[in-house]
Design an enzyme around this catalytic site. Structure first.
Site, mmCIF file in Angstrom:
data_model
loop_
_atom_site.group_PDB
_atom_site.id
_atom_site.type_symbol
_atom_site.label_atom_id
_atom_site.label_comp_id
_atom_site.label_asym_id
_atom_site.label_seq_id
_atom_site.Cartn_x
_atom_site.Cartn_y
_atom_site.Cartn_z
ATOM 1 C CB SER A 166 -1.336 -2.897 -7.319
ATOM 2 O OG SER A 166 -1.809 -3.516 -6.316
ATOM 3 C CG HIS A 176 -2.274 -0.764 0.927
ATOM 4 N ND1 HIS A 176 -3.521 -0.623 1.013
ATOM 5 C CD2 HIS A 176 -2.315 -2.250 0.250
ATOM 6 C CE1 HIS A 176 -4.258 -1.368 0.520
ATOM 7 N NE2 HIS A 176 -3.457 -2.425 0.112
ATOM 8 C CD GLU A 219 1.471 -33.237 1.218
ATOM 9 O OE1 GLU A 219 1.287 -34.236 0.472
ATOM 10 O OE2 GLU A 219 0.513 -32.650 1.758
ATOM 11 C CE LYS A 231 -10.643 -8.680 -13.006
ATOM 12 N NZ LYS A 231 -10.365 -8.042 -14.092
ATOM 13 C CG ASP A 232 -9.731 -9.091 -5.922
ATOM 14 O OD1 ASP A 232 -9.242 -9.274 -7.003
ATOM 15 O OD2 ASP A 232 -8.892 -8.374 -4.972
#
Lengths: 306, 504
Positions: free
Chosen positions: B220, B216, B288, B244-245
């Site tokens: 971005s 922040h 894994e 959107k997210d």
């Protein structure tokens, strides 16, 4: 927005390829590992004695059986592919067949339980097979369990209760080995999840016995089984046609016995499977609708940007 | 988070609260009106998805811990107790177990996004480094969680992985003893792994907070990789990106639900359902899936680093010196002699550069063949780094190298969209990692089409992985010509909209 098929492809690689590819790779591993009959000895530890008491495993006859056989049976191994049966519990809507489960339990009770424990199950769990409370109590009461100490400090015997765990045929792992020519009969509570192939594997083992091919010498206490890794197994063929008398009119054949007991052992390893799939379908449908709604919301909010 | 001037809220309760502790003002600033580039694609949803998975893992983990017993004779039983007798315990356990896989899917996608669009570059280097720290902590946490059910696979994976540290010279064995709390995997190991498995997720939360804080500050990155030039390039975070997210998250959750409820053991292994036995090694120990690429690198180093191999690496270093230093000469401080001359034009240098790389390659291969196939060469038995330590260095180095990625790639253009050569290189690197994941799941002697052992393919791909970071990124930084870029985010978006409208 600029469309980018290339980046989408790359995303697909990262998102899908890695787990899928590694899963596929994992699936291609040797279906049952050498020394398996002894590997399962670890299962036993969960029952009565701590894991560390398995100390001398490596030199038990079972270990020799499995390991010694590996080289000369290597050719046979790999040619055998176990059948993938059409189980009633396959698929996302699949469920256990109650009648088959009850027959499978009957087989466990009358045949398998002579050697194999199932300590993670309690008699109360049998209500999931469709038995009513009275029947469960009667099944539990048919065994005698040791309890105590009482107020005088004495251990005492009493009839089993639904809250009791399945009674083990042997008091401890050493006794189980001593009673079975040194090979430990693994606890069956989790066997369907602890082997590649699950029910298919159990079915393949139970129906996989035959005379050894010409030129293969077996020592006493060894049996030929095409599904076993190394083809040599210490368990005598447990089921034969007509060995168990069914009360319904299902065929009393090895094939049917094997299917029923495989179904029962799958239930024992994954007793909440039906509830899991039911909740999964609800959760998935809910999420699907929510996803649709969120897509609409997103479209509407972004409408002024296009 | 500072006080500063504040717009009053209309609602009196919110106003009362906010004038005393301006949480609402902060949320409004950071998640309400926060200016966000208007051209994100769905790759940008994965940060939020990863955050959601982290919270989900912590919540399910806390409830699991309420029913779990970290004691070597009881751990396996307590997990089965959760699976059978605890109300919805099976659901908690399967959500947690598969949640780890989906957390890694989200984070790997997030990392790929950062690489492909150059999000690690100035001014977001610190943001990237914090992300790599989170990734490392996640790996440590996941590895210890793998051990907790005290299964054959978990216990033996702990044995294998902790033993890697014994490759460290002098202090290795002491480190292993410290990690295990003894000379072998046992109750003290389980106890400390459980304590750390419970602690580290909260450390991750702390670093995620700093990671988001740093985000922040710089703002971005975006698919074009060009800076925001003004308000016309941005949208308010809410409602545009919250909407959107949320949609992106919902699609991800569909996949997570499908696997968790319909195929919960798809990514597991039968040996997870057999209790750990210290005396019975499973035939095939695999980690894994999300560790498999690194496991393949570890196993791929089957050769010791002898003088030839080190000389090859040295020649590569010499060839790269002008690249790393942007053309400066290397002078010997003692003799005052120029060892590597200054480079003024990398186009001219390229012939020399590739010649040196070719020589390095030949020298390296001589060393490699003398190590693996017994090619008789003088001094080839002088190994300064044995294969075990080499493998460990390769495995940890493959992640450590991410820390310096912002400095290895100093090309001024961020997004791969405008860097055709970088695009091919980074996608090839991604594919290499995926194939290494496949190789990591194979037995050591597995063959590809019965022709060549997978381990050799793994060695080539491991080599490419490191070459991508150490050679290709710095070289492209000084030589790659970027394709033409739009002037602003807004301009590109308007063009794209016009193109779409025209196509309709």
């Amino acid at each position: 927005m600029v469309r980018h098929p290339l980046s989408l492809t790359a995303m697909a690689v990262v998102l899908l390829a890695m787990p899928v590819v590694s899963h596929a790779a994992a699936g291609k591993q040797t279906p049952n590992a050498p020394g398996e009959e002894t590997a399962v000895a670890a299962d036993a530890a969960s029952g009565t004695s701590p894991a560390t008491s398995e100390a001398a495993d490596a030199d038990t006859p079972a270990a020799e059986t499995a390991q010694g056989s590996t080289e000369h049976a290597e050719a046979a191994h790999g040619e055998y592919e176990m059948d993938h049966l059409n189980w009633s519990f396959n698929g996302i809507f699949g469920a256990y067949d109650r009648a088959s489960l009850q027959r499978g339990f009957q087989i466990y009770k009358e045949v398998c339980s002579a050697c194999h424990s199932m300590t993670r199950l309690s008699y109360r769990n049998l209500s999931a097979l469709g038995y009513n409370d009275g029947e469960v109590k009667a099944i539990a009461a048919s065994v005698t369990v040791s309890d105590g100490p009482n107020d005088e400090g004495e251990m005492f015997d009493r009839p089993g209760r639904p809250s009791d765990h399945f009674k083990s045929p042997f008091p401890n792992v050493q006794a189980a080995k001593a009673g079975n020519g040194g090979a430990y009969p693994p606890d069956l509570s989790l066997i369907a999840k602890a082997r590649h192939g699950g029910a298919d594997y159990i079915h393949a083992i139970l129906t996989g016995y035959s005379e050894p091919p010409a030129g293969k010498e077996l020592m006493s206490g060894q049996y030929w089984n095409r599904a076993m890794h190394g083809n040599i197994i210490a368990m005598p063929p447990p089921l034969t046609d007509g060995r168990v008398a069914y009360s319904d009119n299902s065929p009393q054949t090895l094939e049917q016995y094997s299917r029923d007991v495989s179904q029962f052992l799958t239930w024992a390893a994954e007793p909440h499977m039906e509830e899991r799939k039911r909740i999964g379908i609800k959760a998935f449908l809910f999420m699907l609708v929510l996803t649709g709604v969120l897509f609409g919301v997103k479209k509407k909010i972004w409408a002024d940007q296009h | 988070m500072s006080a500063g001037p504040r717009e009053p809220f209309e609602n009196p309760v919110i106003e009362w609260f906010d004038s005393r502790l301006p949480i609402f003002t902060m949320m409004q600033k950071e998640y309400g009106v926060f200016p966000t580039p208007k051209n994100f694609n769905y790759f940008w949803s994965f940060g939020g998805i990863a955050m959601t998975m982290l919270i989900l893992m912590i919540v399910t983990g806390i409830f699991l811990a309420m029913n779990y017993t970290p004691q070597e004779n009881m751990a396996f039983d307590s997990v089965e107790h959760i699976m059978r007798d605890v109300n919805y315990g099976w659901m908690l356990r399967y959500l947690h177990m598969n949640g780890a896989s989906f957390f890694f899917i989200a984070v790997y996608t997030h990392i790929f996004r950062g690489m492909y669009y150059g999000s690690y570059k100035k001014p977001r280097e610190l943001l990237w480094i914090l992300g790599v720290i989170i990734f490392l902590l996640m790996m440590a946490t996941a590895f210890m969680g793998y051990t907790l059910p005290w299964s054959q696979m978990g216990g033996w994976a702990a044995t294998v992985i902790t033993n890697l540290f014994s490759a460290i010279p002098f202090v290795g064995d002491s480190i292993v003893t410290l990690l295990l709390g003894g000379f072998a995997v046992g109750n003290p190991t389980l106890n400390r792994f459980f304590a750390l498995h419970y602690l580290l997720p909260f450390v991750i939360v702390g670093i995620v907070f700093v990671h988001v804080w740093a985000l922040h500050v710089t703002g971005s990155n975006n698919p074009l990789g060009i800076d925001v030039k003004g308000p016309q390039d941005t949208l308010a975070f809410s409602p545009y990106y919250t909407a959107k997210d949320m949609f992106g998250l919902a699609v991800f959750m569909l996949a997570y639900i499908a696997v968790t409820f319909f195929a919960p053991n798809m990514l597991a292994h039968p040996d997870h359902y057999i209790q750990y036995n210290a005396l019975q090694t499973p035939a095939h120990i695999v980690p894994e899936w999300y560790f498999l690429p690194f496991y393949a690198m570890l196993r791929g180093i089957t050769f010791g680093f002898n003088l030839y191999i080190l000389a090859g690496i040295g020649i590569i270093g010499a060839a790269l010196w002008p690249v790393y230093t942007k053309g400066k000469a290397l002078k010997d401080p003692l003799l005052g002699m120029t060892i590597i001359p200054a480079v003024t034009d990398f186009g001219q240098y390229s012939k020399k550069f590739f010649t040196m790389l070719a020589i390095a390659g030949v020298v390296f291969m001589l060393g490699y063949f003398s190590q693996t196939m017994g090619l008789p060469l003088p001094f080839s038995k002088w190994v300064l780094l044995d294969s075990k330590l080499g493998g460990v260095i390769a495995m940890f180095g493959s992640i450590a190298i991410l820390f310096v990625m912002p400095w290895l790639d100093s090309h001024p253009v961020r997004s791969a969209r405008f860097r055709p050569q970088f695009k091919v290189a980074v996608l090839a690197m991604t594919a290499s990692v995926a194939i290494l994941g496949y190789i990591g799941a194979q037995t050591a002697d597995a063959m590809l089409f019965g022709v060549i052992q997978w381990v050799y393919i793994g060695q080539i791909l491991t080599g490419y992985y490191f070459a991508f970071f150490v050679i290709i990124l710095p070289w492209l930084s000084v030589t790659e010509k970027a394709s033409p870029m739009p002037n602003s985010i807004n301009e590109a978006v308007l063009q794209e909209n016009a193109r779409k409208a025209g196509a309709r």
